[in-house]
Design an enzyme around this catalytic site. Sequence first.
Site, PDB file in Angstrom:
ATOM      1  N   LYS A   1       4.388  29.359   5.627  1.00  0.00           N
ATOM      2  CA  LYS A   1       3.545  29.009   4.480  1.00  0.00           C
ATOM      3  C   LYS A   1       2.058  29.065   4.856  1.00  0.00           C
ATOM      4  O   LYS A   1       1.246  29.640   4.131  1.00  0.00           O
ATOM      5  CB  LYS A   1       3.901  27.601   3.992  1.00  0.00           C
ATOM      6  CG  LYS A   1       5.265  27.561   3.330  1.00  0.00           C
ATOM      7  CD  LYS A   1       5.329  26.424   2.344  1.00  0.00           C
ATOM      8  CE  LYS A   1       6.253  26.743   1.209  1.00  0.00           C
ATOM      9  NZ  LYS A   1       5.622  27.182   0.006  1.00  0.00           N
TER      10      LYS A   1
ATOM     11  N   HIS B   1      13.458  11.141   4.456  1.00  0.00           N
ATOM     12  CA  HIS B   1      12.837  12.376   4.883  1.00  0.00           C
ATOM     13  C   HIS B   1      12.663  13.371   3.739  1.00  0.00           C
ATOM     14  O   HIS B   1      11.567  13.879   3.521  1.00  0.00           O
ATOM     15  CB  HIS B   1      13.498  13.010   6.101  1.00  0.00           C
ATOM     16  CG  HIS B   1      12.572  14.011   6.716  1.00  0.00           C
ATOM     17  ND1 HIS B   1      11.478  13.630   7.470  1.00  0.00           N
ATOM     18  CD2 HIS B   1      12.477  15.341   6.576  1.00  0.00           C
ATOM     19  CE1 HIS B   1      10.773  14.692   7.773  1.00  0.00           C
ATOM     20  NE2 HIS B   1      11.361  15.742   7.255  1.00  0.00           N
TER      21      HIS B   1
ATOM     22  N   SER C   1      -0.646  27.148  -3.588  1.00  0.00           N
ATOM     23  CA  SER C   1      -0.310  28.562  -3.771  1.00  0.00           C
ATOM     24  C   SER C   1      -0.757  29.070  -5.127  1.00  0.00           C
ATOM     25  O   SER C   1      -0.821  30.272  -5.359  1.00  0.00           O
ATOM     26  CB  SER C   1       1.205  28.764  -3.647  1.00  0.00           C
ATOM     27  OG  SER C   1       1.668  28.236  -2.434  1.00  0.00           O
TER      28      SER C   1
ATOM     29  N   HIS D   1      15.271  11.823  13.149  1.00  0.00           N
ATOM     30  CA  HIS D   1      14.090  11.916  14.010  1.00  0.00           C
ATOM     31  C   HIS D   1      13.112  10.775  13.734  1.00  0.00           C
ATOM     32  O   HIS D   1      12.157  10.603  14.458  1.00  0.00           O
ATOM     33  CB  HIS D   1      13.402  13.288  13.909  1.00  0.00           C
ATOM     34  CG  HIS D   1      12.758  13.577  12.585  1.00  0.00           C
ATOM     35  ND1 HIS D   1      12.773  14.810  12.014  1.00  0.00           N
ATOM     36  CD2 HIS D   1      12.084  12.798  11.728  1.00  0.00           C
ATOM     37  CE1 HIS D   1      12.135  14.780  10.857  1.00  0.00           C
ATOM     38  NE2 HIS D   1      11.711  13.568  10.667  1.00  0.00           N
ATOM     39  N   HIS D   2      13.370  10.013  12.677  1.00  0.00           N
ATOM     40  CA  HIS D   2      12.578   8.807  12.440  1.00  0.00           C
ATOM     41  C   HIS D   2      13.104   7.646  13.276  1.00  0.00           C
ATOM     42  O   HIS D   2      12.557   6.554  13.234  1.00  0.00           O
ATOM     43  CB  HIS D   2      12.629   8.408  10.967  1.00  0.00           C
ATOM     44  CG  HIS D   2      11.998   9.423  10.053  1.00  0.00           C
ATOM     45  ND1 HIS D   2      10.692   9.370   9.672  1.00  0.00           N
ATOM     46  CD2 HIS D   2      12.504  10.538   9.466  1.00  0.00           C
ATOM     47  CE1 HIS D   2      10.408  10.391   8.887  1.00  0.00           C
ATOM     48  NE2 HIS D   2      11.496  11.117   8.749  1.00  0.00           N
TER      49      HIS D   2
ATOM     50  N   TRP E   1       7.412  -0.310   4.087  1.00  0.00           N
ATOM     51  CA  TRP E   1       8.016   0.322   2.904  1.00  0.00           C
ATOM     52  C   TRP E   1       9.441   0.752   3.188  1.00  0.00           C
ATOM     53  O   TRP E   1      10.221   1.022   2.278  1.00  0.00           O
ATOM     54  CB  TRP E   1       7.172   1.509   2.430  1.00  0.00           C
ATOM     55  CG  TRP E   1       7.374   2.792   3.183  1.00  0.00           C
ATOM     56  CD1 TRP E   1       6.945   3.061   4.446  1.00  0.00           C
ATOM     57  CD2 TRP E   1       8.062   3.957   2.737  1.00  0.00           C
ATOM     58  NE1 TRP E   1       7.304   4.320   4.808  1.00  0.00           N
ATOM     59  CE2 TRP E   1       7.993   4.909   3.781  1.00  0.00           C
ATOM     60  CE3 TRP E   1       8.721   4.315   1.557  1.00  0.00           C
ATOM     61  CZ2 TRP E   1       8.570   6.177   3.675  1.00  0.00           C
ATOM     62  CZ3 TRP E   1       9.286   5.586   1.457  1.00  0.00           C
ATOM     63  CH2 TRP E   1       9.203   6.493   2.508  1.00  0.00           C
TER      64      TRP E   1
ATOM     65  N   GLU F   1      12.332  12.542   0.808  1.00  0.00           N
ATOM     66  CA  GLU F   1      11.329  11.897  -0.044  1.00  0.00           C
ATOM     67  C   GLU F   1       9.902  12.315   0.337  1.00  0.00           C
ATOM     68  O   GLU F   1       9.075  12.566  -0.536  1.00  0.00           O
ATOM     69  CB  GLU F   1      11.485  10.368   0.067  1.00  0.00           C
ATOM     70  CG  GLU F   1      10.318   9.548  -0.485  1.00  0.00           C
ATOM     71  CD  GLU F   1      10.134   9.666  -1.985  1.00  0.00           C
ATOM     72  OE1 GLU F   1      11.108  10.048  -2.667  1.00  0.00           O
ATOM     73  OE2 GLU F   1       9.021   9.380  -2.465  1.00  0.00           O
TER      74      GLU F   1
ATOM     75  N   TYR G   1       9.094  15.053   1.541  1.00  0.00           N
ATOM     76  CA  TYR G   1       8.927  16.439   1.084  1.00  0.00           C
ATOM     77  C   TYR G   1       8.771  16.521  -0.422  1.00  0.00           C
ATOM     78  O   TYR G   1       8.189  17.467  -0.948  1.00  0.00           O
ATOM     79  CB  TYR G   1      10.093  17.303   1.577  1.00  0.00           C
ATOM     80  CG  TYR G   1      10.010  17.561   3.071  1.00  0.00           C
ATOM     81  CD1 TYR G   1       9.106  16.864   3.857  1.00  0.00           C
ATOM     82  CD2 TYR G   1      10.822  18.500   3.694  1.00  0.00           C
ATOM     83  CE1 TYR G   1       9.018  17.071   5.209  1.00  0.00           C
ATOM     84  CE2 TYR G   1      10.733  18.720   5.065  1.00  0.00           C
ATOM     85  CZ  TYR G   1       9.821  18.004   5.809  1.00  0.00           C
ATOM     86  OH  TYR G   1       9.734  18.220   7.150  1.00  0.00           O
TER      87      TYR G   1
ATOM     88  N   ARG H   1       1.620   0.462  15.375  1.00  0.00           N
ATOM     89  CA  ARG H   1       1.260   0.388  13.961  1.00  0.00           C
ATOM     90  C   ARG H   1       1.664  -0.981  13.413  1.00  0.00           C
ATOM     91  O   ARG H   1       2.342  -1.749  14.061  1.00  0.00           O
ATOM     92  CB  ARG H   1       1.962   1.497  13.183  1.00  0.00           C
ATOM     93  CG  ARG H   1       3.460   1.317  13.097  1.00  0.00           C
ATOM     94  CD  ARG H   1       4.149   2.552  12.589  1.00  0.00           C
ATOM     95  NE  ARG H   1       4.013   2.701  11.145  1.00  0.00           N
ATOM     96  CZ  ARG H   1       4.913   3.355  10.388  1.00  0.00           C
ATOM     97  NH1 ARG H   1       5.977   3.909  10.937  1.00  0.00           N
ATOM     98  NH2 ARG H   1       4.757   3.476   9.099  1.00  0.00           N
TER      99      ARG H   1
ATOM    100  N   THR I   1       7.421  26.172   7.678  1.00  0.00           N
ATOM    101  CA  THR I   1       6.103  25.592   7.394  1.00  0.00           C
ATOM    102  C   THR I   1       5.011  26.514   7.920  1.00  0.00           C
ATOM    103  O   THR I   1       3.991  26.732   7.253  1.00  0.00           O
ATOM    104  CB  THR I   1       5.983  24.191   8.030  1.00  0.00           C
ATOM    105  OG1 THR I   1       7.170  23.463   7.734  1.00  0.00           O
ATOM    106  CG2 THR I   1       4.796  23.446   7.475  1.00  0.00           C
TER     107      THR I   1
ATOM    108  N   HIS J   1       0.848  -1.194   0.000  1.00  0.00           N
ATOM    109  CA  HIS J   1       0.000   0.000   0.000  1.00  0.00           C
ATOM    110  C   HIS J   1       0.884   1.244   0.000  1.00  0.00           C
ATOM    111  O   HIS J   1       0.686   2.166  -0.798  1.00  0.00           O
ATOM    112  CB  HIS J   1      -0.922  -0.008   1.217  1.00  0.00           C
ATOM    113  CG  HIS J   1      -1.527   1.322   1.559  1.00  0.00           C
ATOM    114  ND1 HIS J   1      -2.513   1.909   0.792  1.00  0.00           N
ATOM    115  CD2 HIS J   1      -1.287   2.197   2.573  1.00  0.00           C
ATOM    116  CE1 HIS J   1      -2.848   3.084   1.309  1.00  0.00           C
ATOM    117  NE2 HIS J   1      -2.111   3.278   2.403  1.00  0.00           N
TER     118      HIS J   1
ATOM    119  N   SER K   1      13.518   6.202 -13.166  1.00  0.00           N
ATOM    120  CA  SER K   1      12.419   6.955 -13.761  1.00  0.00           C
ATOM    121  C   SER K   1      12.268   8.324 -13.087  1.00  0.00           C
ATOM    122  O   SER K   1      12.152   9.351 -13.767  1.00  0.00           O
ATOM    123  CB  SER K   1      11.132   6.142 -13.617  1.00  0.00           C
ATOM    124  OG  SER K   1      10.014   6.960 -13.811  1.00  0.00           O
ATOM    125  N   SER K   2      12.292   8.344 -11.756  1.00  0.00           N
ATOM    126  CA  SER K   2      12.148   9.631 -11.052  1.00  0.00           C
ATOM    127  C   SER K   2      13.303  10.562 -11.346  1.00  0.00           C
ATOM    128  O   SER K   2      13.110  11.766 -11.517  1.00  0.00           O
ATOM    129  CB  SER K   2      12.117   9.427  -9.536  1.00  0.00           C
ATOM    130  OG  SER K   2      11.099   8.589  -9.174  1.00  0.00           O
TER     131      SER K   2
ATOM    132  N   ASP L   1       7.389  22.755 -25.146  1.00  0.00           N
ATOM    133  CA  ASP L   1       7.364  21.372 -24.657  1.00  0.00           C
ATOM    134  C   ASP L   1       8.408  21.255 -23.559  1.00  0.00           C
ATOM    135  O   ASP L   1       9.050  22.241 -23.189  1.00  0.00           O
ATOM    136  CB  ASP L   1       7.694  20.381 -25.804  1.00  0.00           C
ATOM    137  CG  ASP L   1       7.115  18.993 -25.530  1.00  0.00           C
ATOM    138  OD1 ASP L   1       7.321  18.477 -24.408  1.00  0.00           O
ATOM    139  OD2 ASP L   1       6.452  18.440 -26.429  1.00  0.00           O
TER     140      ASP L   1
END
Lengths: 384, 538, 181
Positions: free
Chosen positions: B335, B257, B272, B306-307, B146, B259, B261, B454, B332, B81, B173-174, B110
């Site tokens: 924003k 991390h 915006s 922090h993870h 994941w 990622e 973002y 979790r 943040t 998932h 690809s990315s 283009d």
Amino acid sequence: MKKKKQLFAGLVLMALGLGTAQADYTLNLMKGVTKVSNDIYDLHMLILWICVFIGIGVFGTMFYSIYHHRKSKGHKAAQFHENTTVEIIWTIIPTLILIGMAIPATKAMIELDDVQESDMSIKVTGHQWKWEYEYLDNGIRFFSSLDEASNKARQMDSGIDPRSVPHYLLNVDKPLVIPTKKKIRFVFTSADVIHSWWVPDLGWKKDTNPGFINESWTSVDKPGTYRGQCTELCGKDHGFMPIVVIAMDEPDYNVWVEQQKAAALAEASSADKTWSTEELVAKGQSLYETNCASCHMADGAGLAGTFPAITKSPVVTGDINAQVNLMLNGKGMMPAFGKILSAVDFAAVVTYTRNGLGNSVGDSIQPSAIQALQSATPAADKNE
Amino acid sequence: MSAVVAEHDDHHDHHDHGPAKGLLRWIITTNHKDIGTLYLLFALAMFFVGGAMAMVIRAELFEPGMQFVNPQFFNSMTTMHALVMVFGAVMPAFVGLANWMIPMMIGAPDMALPRMNNMSFWLLVAGVLLLASTLFMEGGAPASGWTLYPPLVLQTGNALPFAIFSVHLLGISSIMGAINIVATIFNMRAPGMTLMKMPMFVWTWLITGFLLIAIMPVFAGAVTMLLTDKFFDTSFFDAAGGGDPVLYQHIFWFFGHPEVYVMILPTFGVASTIIPVFARKPLFGYSSMVYATASIAFLSFIVWAHHMFTVGMPIAGELYFMYATMLIAIPTGVKVFNWTATMWKGSMTFETPMLFSIAFVVLFTMGGFTGLMMSVAPVDFQYHDTYFIVAHFHYTLVPASVFILMAAGYFWLPKWTGHMYDERIGRLHFWLSVVSVNILFFPQHFLGLAGMPRRIPDYAVQFADWNMISSIGGFIFGASQLLFLYVVIKTINGGTGEKVTDEVWEDAAKHSLEWTLPSPPPYHSFTTPPTVIPTEHI
Amino acid sequence: MTESVERKNAKLIRILVFVVVGMFGFGYALVPIYDVLCEVTGLNGKVEASAVEDVGYDVDKNREVTVEFMTALNEATPMVFHSEMKKLKVHPGEYYTVNFYAENKTDKVMVARAIPSISPGAAAEFFKKTECFCFSEQTFQAQEGRTMPVRFVVNPDLPEKYKTITLAYTFFDITETSVKK
């Protein structure tokens, strides 16, 4: 918009309710039973309230604007698009708030980190999927896994209502017992993958890393039973390796210690007597369910491709010594049960698998023979 | 504030070759609009695939006890998932938006590298198909989350090398997509389109492009190390050979991390873009928005641990990562304050894109609050790996990134197709989504605080009520998304029948160049560069 | 104009591909960087895997530090493994030798490796070993058991706040990988 506002207000109220709903187990973080866990709870509430107030300010402004500054009310758009003063203010104020949060957070962190000068040490080893506890000061050592009632109820289509099982999934066969009002140091490691040991009432969790040790400490004031779970995904039965800690006042704790030592002696002597095949099979069934069924399945059918079947297995229906060897020493994902089970239990499981689960080899093995193979049993030689 | 709309009539008589005919058009296309469409449709399909997996998870968690799937398959579901939603749905959807919108927004004909563009899309499809194929392999799909932490991930069955190879394909690809976007933004801007006049969406994608270029190779390296540890006897993460499983976590989160973002910065960009149009006001604090985005991107590289607060770091490390993480709240916050100030004293209307955008600001902020709570290391010792964090990151991903993708869909569908979507169904979709998403995720805060870890397939009975409510919310949310599918299909096939103008939204052309083109825009947009650059958004 | 855009694109792609390759390398560079960081900060209690020179320290007779010895076996490592004592009070600066006993419980030759870990991590750099069975792979014949010494010293520079140091060894059966090599 109104509906949304109401919904949101409802949610905020629910959040606010946390503070006042006295120890409501299902809503807020629990305070726990240690000084550290209380400090953490206070920090949690402090930051929660900060967030609630900022939220009210920001969302209040936004919803005021949504209500009043709409085209349908004929509001004409202003054309400002910057304001240096405002922008400086809303950068500096959050910075100050953050500093205000960082100070108590740092204090709590330093307190938590100080494992020195403890009264006793307990080594916690994570296994797939059970915990092993070893009291470094008196040599008591045992495994702690999900209790039988929960284990039966949690099988697919068990037909047992989990609500009828006391402490469903939060109960173990053998809880960890600690004395109150002592500084207890825990040392964590793992025998396979990474696990994490968490009892919310103690206020923290700690990962167990294979090959490395971690430390943490606790000191519980109030006698009681505190429950927790593994919190780092550790494979199939990650959800089924709970933790139960019983805190006892010191005299009770000392009684418990003596009982454990006596039980270990009795266990050793029961290995000497001769057991009949029926006795071993009878004893083996429940042991199979707690130790083996999670992989080989309760009916012995295994899981195709990952866990071999017990029923009609060439190993289980073949030479008994080969099976004993495999179970003693483990292989791949199969743990070495020689270290996990006592001689009696080990012999019981072996005999059960050969004479139950659709097998009928007919033979058995005596605990004394297993004991000879285990020879220097870890429990004995760790008593120094 | 230029109100002059560029005259685009002169593009029409330009001799442009249209698309190839039939299915082949979609396979060999190098046109940014075709590829954007492919990306968006693929992402939408994957959104439903990943969503179906979420439905399996919520169905199993509906009641205590094991009812539908075995624990191993449950773990595969949570893992797949996440991988499908991150790499198959959200990221490709934003790449699709970038493909469609960036050339039109900066006045380019283009993308800079059209052939590479085609290749990066088809590599994505190959990568996701390969990943999906692991579901049918012996031993099942990866079930280690994941994050693919060793040693657990090394217990995966036959699927491991295929999953890793699929991550490689998705990474390539990315990276190609990101290089293309960065090259387009740097080299293809129309004369007069200076960096500080670019729409925020373009800005956020420029920064996201750099993030991707910096982190995807690191992730590719980490999974390659897993592969060699498993099959070639290296021991990067194996303590027995002198390695350390915790090292993987450091490398992973150095990627992981930034990622997350990657998924939120373009979200900021779209919000915006949309909010000023419906507030009929310029974006408040354009330049501070740009700087805030850049600061967030920078901070994302120095906060990864922090993870891993509970992994056993020295106290100095814990404190450093705590302080650094807290800092993220400042840009943040800027924003969120800017969006609020943009709405302030506007002349707002509430079409579906605006509704989704407002919900985004509110609900993303709530995800931000829980993020701030978790930045405090000692308190995170309680929150870590519980449903509290599940609630946190779903608030920052579903009612944030996914809502904004919906908003973008409603906002630009009329431009892309030339047809108006059905506003009534759009609003129904919004209200069902916003209510159900909160029923789905808000109770998970309570579950986490009350002690539910979790990634567990079954739970103690005191967690039963909130889980059931959460599952009900999940089912409603899942079903509501079918309305979006319906709206999209209906709009492509003619929509309400109402012919949309070039601008679609009132005065939109003052904000951004795409609204100066016809709806739908010609196959090649700005074959001659636009003469007037809109500046209303600044 | 088109030509110049193409040239600009080519140049930019070269730079960006260089960054991509560099970041891939950086991922790998994190491995040695991490090891260095571990040694400097004691992260994860990782300790140097080779012997240190015998250095004469000034023995601090007034100070006692408790060293705890912990043994562990990784899953599917059929051994018996323990230390001759659970803990030892030591004076910083003085050398001590503690014996560990390990026994192969299988009927085959086993190659095993002991991985050391020290807690608190920050104390690791003050714990020096001149002799240890963990410095190399250990080969055990079938059913062989043997006693192996660890000779260590606690550097007197150890900050006062550390009263207890835990030294843990985990044995991993690496017969398979070792045979392949």
